[in-house]
Design a protein around this motif. Structure first.
Motif: not given
Length: 92
Positions: A20-22, A61-66, A87-88
């Motif tokens: 569920n966490r993307v 800001l850090v963003v990555f695929m969970s 983002f879920r």
């Protein structure tokens, strides 16, 4: 808010058998933060090879695929502030 000495061991941001966490997001709020202050985010690839060290400086800001990037947070030497989110996809 994370107190001095707080850390996270290496982990993924998705729970086992759940997808569920993307996407993971982390936004740092720490003014005047240096490498000596600790609290860095360490990101690895799927084979646990080091990819990146992120100092928790304000407005980063850090963003990555969970489920694709194991990561850890090293112990901070002073109080650290950040906002984490995901983002879920919630499956019924």
């Amino acid at each position: 808010m994370y107190d001095e000495g707080d850390f996270y061991e290496t982990h993924l941001d998705c729970f086992k058998n759940f997808k569920n966490r993307v996407v993971t997001t982390v936004y740092y709020l720490n003014d005047e933060w240096g490498e000596d202050d600790g609290g860095e985010l360490i990101v690895y690839d799927k084979n646990n090879n080091f990819l990146q060290k992120v100092i928790p400086e304000a407005n980063t800001l850090v963003v990555f695929m969970s489920e694709n990037f194991p990561h850890e947070v090293l112990a901070a030497k002073k109080r650290r502030y950040s906002i984490a989110g995901w983002f879920r996809i919630d499956k019924v």
